[in-house]
Scaffold this motif. Structure first.
Motif: not given
Length: 117
Positions: A16-21, A84-88, A40-45
């Protein structure tokens, strides 16, 4: 001390995540990679998730595909974490050239992709 590991939770396996990517993610080309990425759409990653792929059309022999994928995983493992990348992110690396590049060159090119995020 930095952890130079590539555990299972950093590998992108969710269909599902691969397709969305591939549908909604951004992309750029930096020789020899076509790179897709999105937040990343998940908050817990706790870390980035990565997908590494090599086309069967370009390398019909599995031995060659596996060699390139092994070199790419090693290059990713040695160049992370990138602060350098703050978001996952969810990232897909697609190897898109016909020749097998040396491991040192792959490592250098993969490190340059981190700066583009």
């Amino acid at each position: 001390m930095r952890k130079y590991t590539f555990p299972k939770d950093e590998k992108l396996t969710s269909e599902k995540l691969i397709k969305e990517l591939f549908d909604k993610g951004s992309s750029f080309y930096l020789y020899p990679f076509k790179v897709f990425f999105m937040p990343h759409p998940g908050e817990d990653q706790s870390s980035h998730q990565v997908l590494i792929t090599v086309s069967r059309k370009l390398f019909p022999r599995a031995v060659d595909r596996n060699l390139i994928k092994r070199r790419m995983r090693e290059a990713y493992r040695l160049n992370k974490p990138f602060p350098e990348v703050p978001k996952k992110l969810v990232i897909a690396y697609i190897y898109s050239v016909k020749e097998k590049l040396p491991a040192a060159q792959l490592r250098e090119r993969l490190a340059k992709t981190f700066k583009r995020f």
